[in-house]
Design an enzyme around this catalytic site. Structure first.
Site, PDB file in Angstrom:
ATOM      1  N   ALA A  78     -45.726 -25.337  -0.540  1.00 21.42           N
ATOM      2  CA  ALA A  78     -45.022 -23.669  -1.261  1.00 21.42           C
ATOM      3  C   ALA A  78     -43.575 -24.566  -0.806  1.00 21.42           C
ATOM      4  O   ALA A  78     -42.999 -25.235   0.034  1.00 21.42           O
ATOM      5  CB  ALA A  78     -45.381 -22.628  -0.190  1.00 21.42           C
ATOM      6  N   SER A  80     -41.323 -23.082   0.892  1.00 21.38           N
ATOM      7  CA  SER A  80     -41.193 -23.017   2.345  1.00 21.38           C
ATOM      8  C   SER A  80     -41.508 -23.756   3.308  1.00 21.38           C
ATOM      9  O   SER A  80     -41.367 -24.138   4.164  1.00 21.38           O
ATOM     10  CB  SER A  80     -41.370 -21.465   2.508  1.00 21.38           C
ATOM     11  N   SER A  81     -42.104 -24.907   2.731  1.00 27.42           N
ATOM     12  CA  SER A  81     -43.070 -26.181   3.267  1.00 27.42           C
ATOM     13  C   SER A  81     -42.312 -26.765   4.095  1.00 27.42           C
ATOM     14  O   SER A  81     -41.250 -27.075   3.411  1.00 27.42           O
ATOM     15  CB  SER A  81     -43.636 -27.036   2.256  1.00 27.42           C
ATOM     16  N   ASN A  82     -41.724 -26.936   5.442  1.00 29.11           N
ATOM     17  CA  ASN A  82     -41.708 -27.879   6.108  1.00 29.11           C
ATOM     18  C   ASN A  82     -42.017 -28.969   6.295  1.00 29.11           C
ATOM     19  O   ASN A  82     -41.443 -30.548   6.284  1.00 29.11           O
ATOM     20  CB  ASN A  82     -42.096 -27.135   7.783  1.00 29.11           C
TER      21      ASN A  82
END
Ligand SMILES: *Cc1c(COP(=O)(O)O)cnc(C)c1O
Length: 330
Positions: A78, A80-82
Protein backbone atom coordinates in the site's frame (compact mmCIF):
# COMPACT_ATOMS: atom_id res chain seq x y z
CA UNK A 1 27.53 -14.94 9.28
CA UNK A 2 26.49 -17.71 11.64
CA UNK A 3 23.75 -17.36 14.23
CA UNK A 4 25.24 -18.67 17.48
CA UNK A 5 23.44 -21.86 18.47
CA UNK A 6 22.03 -22.62 15.03
CA UNK A 7 23.34 -25.45 12.94
CA UNK A 8 23.18 -23.70 9.62
CA UNK A 9 24.46 -20.43 8.26
CA UNK A 10 21.46 -18.06 7.87
CA UNK A 11 22.81 -16.93 4.51
CA UNK A 12 24.42 -13.77 3.22
CA UNK A 13 23.60 -10.59 5.07
CA UNK A 14 24.33 -6.93 4.47
CA UNK A 15 24.62 -4.43 7.30
CA UNK A 16 21.80 -1.87 7.56
CA UNK A 17 20.71 -1.67 11.21
CA UNK A 18 22.71 -0.41 14.17
CA UNK A 19 22.53 -3.42 16.50
CA UNK A 20 21.70 -4.24 19.17
CA UNK A 21 18.77 -1.83 19.36
CA UNK A 22 18.32 -0.53 22.93
CA UNK A 23 16.32 -2.40 25.55
CA UNK A 24 14.87 0.20 27.92
CA UNK A 25 12.76 -0.13 31.04
CA UNK A 26 9.48 1.86 30.99
CA UNK A 27 9.06 2.71 34.70
CA UNK A 28 6.62 5.61 34.20
CA UNK A 29 4.34 3.47 32.05
CA UNK A 30 4.53 0.70 34.70
CA UNK A 31 3.40 3.23 37.30
CA UNK A 32 0.34 4.44 35.35
CA UNK A 33 -0.63 0.90 34.36
CA UNK A 34 0.03 -0.39 37.88
CA UNK A 35 1.97 -3.42 36.71
CA UNK A 36 5.31 -5.18 36.97
CA UNK A 37 8.37 -4.47 34.83
CA UNK A 38 7.86 -3.47 31.18
CA UNK A 39 10.88 -3.29 28.90
CA UNK A 40 10.76 -1.72 25.45
CA UNK A 41 12.83 -3.17 22.62
CA UNK A 42 13.58 -0.06 20.60
CA UNK A 43 13.52 -1.29 16.99
CA UNK A 44 12.10 2.15 16.19
CA UNK A 45 15.76 3.14 16.66
CA UNK A 46 17.13 0.54 14.24
CA UNK A 47 19.20 3.27 12.67
CA UNK A 48 18.46 2.90 8.96
CA UNK A 49 16.27 5.66 7.54
CA UNK A 50 13.00 5.46 9.46
CA UNK A 51 12.69 1.75 8.68
CA UNK A 52 12.10 0.48 12.22
CA UNK A 53 11.84 -3.30 12.23
CA UNK A 54 12.11 -3.50 8.42
CA UNK A 55 15.88 -3.03 8.54
CA UNK A 56 16.22 -6.55 10.01
CA UNK A 57 14.58 -8.62 7.22
CA UNK A 58 16.12 -6.39 4.55
CA UNK A 59 19.65 -7.25 5.74
CA UNK A 60 18.96 -10.86 4.71
CA UNK A 61 16.70 -10.19 1.71
CA UNK A 62 19.20 -7.83 0.08
CA UNK A 63 22.04 -10.19 1.00
CA UNK A 64 20.18 -12.99 -0.78
CA UNK A 65 19.39 -10.77 -3.77
CA UNK A 66 23.07 -9.86 -4.18
CA UNK A 67 24.15 -13.50 -3.75
CA UNK A 68 21.77 -14.44 -6.57
CA UNK A 69 23.25 -11.77 -8.80
CA UNK A 70 20.09 -9.66 -8.90
CA UNK A 71 20.17 -6.17 -10.36
CA UNK A 72 16.65 -5.01 -9.42
CA UNK A 73 14.52 -5.53 -6.33
CA UNK A 74 10.75 -5.79 -6.91
CA UNK A 75 8.36 -5.24 -4.01
CA UNK A 76 4.79 -4.12 -3.50
CA UNK A 77 2.45 -2.70 -0.93
CA UNK A 78 0.00 0.00 0.00
CA UNK A 79 1.19 3.62 -0.31
CA UNK A 80 1.47 3.57 3.48
CA UNK A 81 3.88 0.60 3.37
CA UNK A 82 6.91 1.05 5.60
CA UNK A 83 8.44 -1.97 3.90
CA UNK A 84 8.33 -0.42 0.42
CA UNK A 85 10.06 2.76 1.56
CA UNK A 86 12.68 0.82 3.51
CA UNK A 87 13.26 -1.58 0.60
CA UNK A 88 13.81 1.36 -1.76
CA UNK A 89 16.41 2.90 0.55
CA UNK A 90 18.12 -0.43 1.20
CA UNK A 91 18.27 -1.38 -2.49
CA UNK A 92 19.88 1.90 -3.46
CA UNK A 93 22.59 1.64 -0.77
CA UNK A 94 23.95 -1.46 -2.53
CA UNK A 95 23.37 -0.20 -6.08
CA UNK A 96 20.28 -2.28 -6.87
CA UNK A 97 17.39 -0.70 -8.75
CA UNK A 98 14.04 -0.92 -7.01
CA UNK A 99 10.63 -1.24 -8.67
CA UNK A 100 7.64 -0.82 -6.36
CA UNK A 101 4.15 -2.03 -7.26
CA UNK A 102 1.28 -0.23 -5.54
CA UNK A 103 -2.36 -1.28 -5.49
CA UNK A 104 -4.63 1.43 -6.86
CA UNK A 105 -3.88 5.00 -8.00
CA UNK A 106 -1.29 7.39 -6.52
CA UNK A 107 -2.44 8.85 -3.17
CA UNK A 108 -4.19 12.20 -3.52
CA UNK A 109 -2.44 13.66 -0.48
CA UNK A 110 1.35 13.17 -0.29
CA UNK A 111 2.36 9.98 1.54
CA UNK A 112 5.65 10.09 3.46
CA UNK A 113 6.57 6.52 2.53
CA UNK A 114 5.78 6.97 -1.18
CA UNK A 115 7.80 10.19 -1.28
CA UNK A 116 10.70 8.56 0.59
CA UNK A 117 10.76 5.72 -1.94
CA UNK A 118 10.61 8.19 -4.82
CA UNK A 119 13.38 10.31 -3.33
CA UNK A 120 15.52 7.19 -2.89
CA UNK A 121 15.26 6.61 -6.63
CA UNK A 122 12.74 3.77 -6.79
CA UNK A 123 10.51 3.35 -9.84
CA UNK A 124 6.92 3.62 -8.66
CA UNK A 125 4.20 1.69 -10.51
CA UNK A 126 0.62 2.63 -9.60
CA UNK A 127 -2.68 1.12 -10.73
CA UNK A 128 -1.11 -2.23 -11.64
CA UNK A 129 -3.76 -4.01 -9.56
CA UNK A 130 -6.82 -2.79 -7.66
CA UNK A 131 -6.45 -4.51 -4.27
CA UNK A 132 -3.73 -5.42 -1.78
CA UNK A 133 -4.64 -9.11 -2.10
CA UNK A 134 -3.48 -9.12 -5.72
CA UNK A 135 -0.09 -7.55 -5.00
CA UNK A 136 2.10 -10.60 -4.45
CA UNK A 137 1.05 -12.06 -7.82
CA UNK A 138 1.60 -8.67 -9.46
CA UNK A 139 5.12 -8.47 -8.00
CA UNK A 140 5.95 -11.89 -9.46
CA UNK A 141 4.44 -10.94 -12.85
CA UNK A 142 6.42 -7.68 -12.91
CA UNK A 143 9.61 -9.58 -12.08
CA UNK A 144 8.92 -11.99 -14.96
CA UNK A 145 8.42 -9.14 -17.40
CA UNK A 146 11.73 -7.63 -16.28
CA UNK A 147 13.43 -11.01 -16.75
CA UNK A 148 12.13 -11.23 -20.30
CA UNK A 149 13.83 -7.87 -20.92
CA UNK A 150 17.16 -9.30 -19.76
CA UNK A 151 17.08 -7.95 -16.20
CA UNK A 152 17.83 -10.04 -13.07
CA UNK A 153 14.93 -9.28 -10.68
CA UNK A 154 14.58 -10.35 -7.04
CA UNK A 155 10.90 -10.44 -6.07
CA UNK A 156 9.81 -9.92 -2.47
CA UNK A 157 6.25 -10.51 -1.21
CA UNK A 158 4.37 -7.96 0.90
CA UNK A 159 6.15 -6.93 4.08
CA UNK A 160 9.25 -8.95 3.17
CA UNK A 161 7.56 -11.90 4.85
CA UNK A 162 9.71 -14.80 3.64
CA UNK A 163 11.77 -17.40 5.47
CA UNK A 164 14.88 -15.47 4.40
CA UNK A 165 13.58 -12.18 5.79
CA UNK A 166 12.28 -13.76 8.99
CA UNK A 167 15.84 -14.93 9.77
CA UNK A 168 16.48 -11.31 10.73
CA UNK A 169 14.00 -11.65 13.58
CA UNK A 170 15.27 -15.07 14.67
CA UNK A 171 18.58 -13.27 15.17
CA UNK A 172 16.72 -10.48 16.97
CA UNK A 173 15.28 -13.00 19.46
CA UNK A 174 18.84 -14.09 20.24
CA UNK A 175 19.86 -10.43 20.52
CA UNK A 176 17.09 -9.83 23.09
CA UNK A 177 18.13 -12.93 25.05
CA UNK A 178 21.70 -11.62 25.32
CA UNK A 179 20.50 -8.21 26.49
CA UNK A 180 18.21 -9.78 29.10
CA UNK A 181 21.00 -11.98 30.38
CA UNK A 182 23.31 -8.99 30.68
CA UNK A 183 20.84 -7.13 32.94
CA UNK A 184 19.67 -10.25 34.78
CA UNK A 185 16.00 -10.40 33.71
CA UNK A 186 13.85 -13.24 32.35
CA UNK A 187 10.88 -11.92 30.34
CA UNK A 188 7.66 -13.92 30.54
CA UNK A 189 6.02 -12.44 27.45
CA UNK A 190 7.20 -10.59 24.35
CA UNK A 191 4.50 -8.48 22.68
CA UNK A 192 4.74 -7.43 19.03
CA UNK A 193 2.51 -5.96 16.29
CA UNK A 194 1.78 -8.38 13.44
CA UNK A 195 1.01 -7.27 9.88
CA UNK A 196 2.40 -9.61 7.22
CA UNK A 197 3.60 -11.95 9.96
CA UNK A 198 7.31 -12.06 9.12
CA UNK A 199 8.33 -10.36 12.34
CA UNK A 200 6.40 -12.67 14.61
CA UNK A 201 7.41 -15.76 12.59
CA UNK A 202 11.09 -14.95 13.00
CA UNK A 203 10.73 -14.11 16.69
CA UNK A 204 8.93 -17.43 17.25
CA UNK A 205 11.54 -19.37 15.24
CA UNK A 206 14.24 -17.80 17.42
CA UNK A 207 12.33 -18.28 20.67
CA UNK A 208 11.73 -21.98 19.99
CA UNK A 209 15.04 -22.66 18.24
CA UNK A 210 17.20 -21.11 20.92
CA UNK A 211 14.92 -22.42 23.74
CA UNK A 212 14.23 -18.92 25.09
CA UNK A 213 11.97 -18.79 28.14
CA UNK A 214 9.29 -16.36 26.98
CA UNK A 215 6.04 -16.55 25.02
CA UNK A 216 5.67 -14.37 21.91
CA UNK A 217 2.21 -12.81 21.52
CA UNK A 218 1.33 -10.99 18.32
CA UNK A 219 -1.31 -8.28 17.87
CA UNK A 220 -2.76 -8.84 14.41
CA UNK A 221 -3.51 -5.40 12.98
CA UNK A 222 -4.95 -6.14 9.54
CA UNK A 223 -6.25 -9.71 9.26
CA UNK A 224 -8.18 -12.13 11.51
CA UNK A 225 -6.03 -13.86 14.14
CA UNK A 226 -6.77 -17.41 12.89
CA UNK A 227 -5.71 -16.50 9.34
CA UNK A 228 -2.48 -15.05 10.70
CA UNK A 229 -1.61 -17.89 13.07
CA UNK A 230 -1.60 -20.40 10.19
CA UNK A 231 0.57 -18.12 8.04
CA UNK A 232 2.95 -17.39 10.91
CA UNK A 233 3.31 -21.06 11.84
CA UNK A 234 4.28 -22.03 8.27
CA UNK A 235 6.66 -19.10 7.91
CA UNK A 236 8.31 -19.77 11.29
CA UNK A 237 8.79 -23.42 10.35
CA UNK A 238 10.33 -22.49 6.98
CA UNK A 239 12.56 -20.00 8.78
CA UNK A 240 13.59 -22.65 11.35
CA UNK A 241 14.33 -25.13 8.54
CA UNK A 242 16.54 -22.56 6.82
CA UNK A 243 18.50 -21.98 10.01
CA UNK A 244 18.66 -25.63 11.06
CA UNK A 245 16.64 -24.92 14.20
CA UNK A 246 13.87 -26.93 15.91
CA UNK A 247 10.53 -26.27 14.17
CA UNK A 248 7.88 -24.32 16.10
CA UNK A 249 4.54 -26.10 16.75
CA UNK A 250 0.96 -24.77 16.71
CA UNK A 251 1.12 -23.98 20.44
CA UNK A 252 4.11 -21.67 19.92
CA UNK A 253 2.10 -19.22 17.80
CA UNK A 254 -0.10 -16.88 19.80
CA UNK A 255 -2.02 -14.20 17.89
CA UNK A 256 -4.74 -11.84 19.15
CA UNK A 257 -7.13 -9.93 16.91
CA UNK A 258 -6.49 -6.18 17.31
CA UNK A 259 -7.85 -5.04 13.92
CA UNK A 260 -10.67 -3.09 15.64
CA UNK A 261 -12.14 -0.43 13.32
CA UNK A 262 -9.68 -1.40 10.55
CA UNK A 263 -6.05 -1.39 9.39
CA UNK A 264 -4.52 1.98 10.23
CA UNK A 265 -7.65 3.18 12.01
CA UNK A 266 -7.25 3.70 15.74
CA UNK A 267 -9.99 2.75 18.21
CA UNK A 268 -10.57 4.92 21.28
CA UNK A 269 -8.40 2.47 23.24
CA UNK A 270 -5.64 2.63 20.60
CA UNK A 271 -5.62 6.42 20.87
CA UNK A 272 -5.30 6.15 24.65
CA UNK A 273 -2.46 3.63 24.20
CA UNK A 274 -0.54 5.99 21.92
CA UNK A 275 -1.12 8.91 24.30
CA UNK A 276 0.08 6.96 27.34
CA UNK A 277 3.24 5.86 25.53
CA UNK A 278 3.94 9.38 24.28
CA UNK A 279 3.18 11.31 27.45
CA UNK A 280 4.81 8.93 29.92
CA UNK A 281 7.74 7.50 27.96
CA UNK A 282 8.24 9.75 24.94
CA UNK A 283 7.49 6.82 22.63
CA UNK A 284 5.87 7.48 19.24
CA UNK A 285 3.34 4.76 18.36
CA UNK A 286 1.51 4.70 15.02
CA UNK A 287 -2.14 3.86 14.34
CA UNK A 288 -1.28 0.92 12.05
CA UNK A 289 0.90 -1.10 14.42
CA UNK A 290 2.33 0.30 17.64
CA UNK A 291 -0.86 1.68 19.18
CA UNK A 292 -2.68 -1.61 18.61
CA UNK A 293 0.20 -3.64 20.10
CA UNK A 294 0.11 -1.38 23.15
CA UNK A 295 -3.66 -1.86 23.44
CA UNK A 296 -3.07 -5.60 23.46
CA UNK A 297 -0.36 -5.26 26.12
CA UNK A 298 -2.68 -3.20 28.32
CA UNK A 299 -5.37 -5.88 27.89
CA UNK A 300 -2.94 -8.67 28.80
CA UNK A 301 -1.76 -6.81 31.90
CA UNK A 302 -5.36 -6.32 33.03
CA UNK A 303 -5.84 -10.09 32.92
CA UNK A 304 -2.82 -10.60 35.19
CA UNK A 305 -0.27 -11.41 32.49
CA UNK A 306 3.01 -12.34 34.23
CA UNK A 307 5.88 -9.82 34.08
CA UNK A 308 8.50 -8.81 33.07
CA UNK A 309 7.10 -8.18 29.63
CA UNK A 310 8.92 -6.85 26.59
CA UNK A 311 7.06 -4.49 24.27
CA UNK A 312 8.70 -4.77 20.87
CA UNK A 313 8.55 -1.24 19.43
CA UNK A 314 8.60 -1.94 15.70
CA UNK A 315 8.81 1.68 14.44
CA UNK A 316 6.09 3.40 12.44
CA UNK A 317 7.56 6.86 12.99
CA UNK A 318 6.46 8.24 9.61
CA UNK A 319 2.79 7.28 10.15
CA UNK A 320 2.83 8.49 13.76
CA UNK A 321 4.09 11.93 12.68
CA UNK A 322 1.66 12.04 9.73
CA UNK A 323 -1.24 11.41 12.11
CA UNK A 324 -0.06 14.19 14.41
CA UNK A 325 0.10 16.71 11.59
CA UNK A 326 -2.86 15.62 9.52
CA UNK A 327 -5.16 13.56 11.66
CA UNK A 328 -4.97 10.37 9.64
CA UNK A 329 -2.17 8.74 7.66
CA UNK A 330 -2.37 7.93 3.94
C1 LIG B 1 5.86 -3.96 9.13
C2 LIG B 1 5.61 -3.45 10.47
C3 LIG B 1 5.13 -4.29 11.50
C4 LIG B 1 4.70 -5.71 11.29
O1 LIG B 1 5.70 -6.53 10.77
P1 LIG B 1 5.26 -7.77 9.89
O2 LIG B 1 6.55 -8.49 9.72
O3 LIG B 1 4.72 -7.23 8.60
O4 LIG B 1 4.26 -8.55 10.63
C5 LIG B 1 4.96 -3.76 12.74
N1 LIG B 1 5.24 -2.47 12.99
C6 LIG B 1 5.70 -1.63 12.04
C7 LIG B 1 5.93 -0.22 12.40
C8 LIG B 1 5.90 -2.09 10.76
O5 LIG B 1 6.37 -1.25 9.80
Amino acid sequence: MTVPGSRRDPGPRICLAVLPTPLVRARRLERVLGCGPIYVKRDDLSGFGVSGNKARPLEFLIGDALAQGADVLVAGGAPSSNFCAAAALAARTVGLDCDLIFAGPPPTTPSVNVELARAAGARLCFDVVATREELDAAVVAHAESLRSLGRRPYAVPRGGATAVGAAGFACAAKELAEQCEAIGITPEVVVVATGSGGTQAGLVAGQVGFALPWRVVGASVSRPADTMSGLILRLSQDCADGLGLTRPAVADVDVCDLVGPGFGIASTEDRLSARLALQHEGLLLDDYYGAKAMTMLRGLLETACPTPVVFWHTGGVSAALTTLTRGAPT
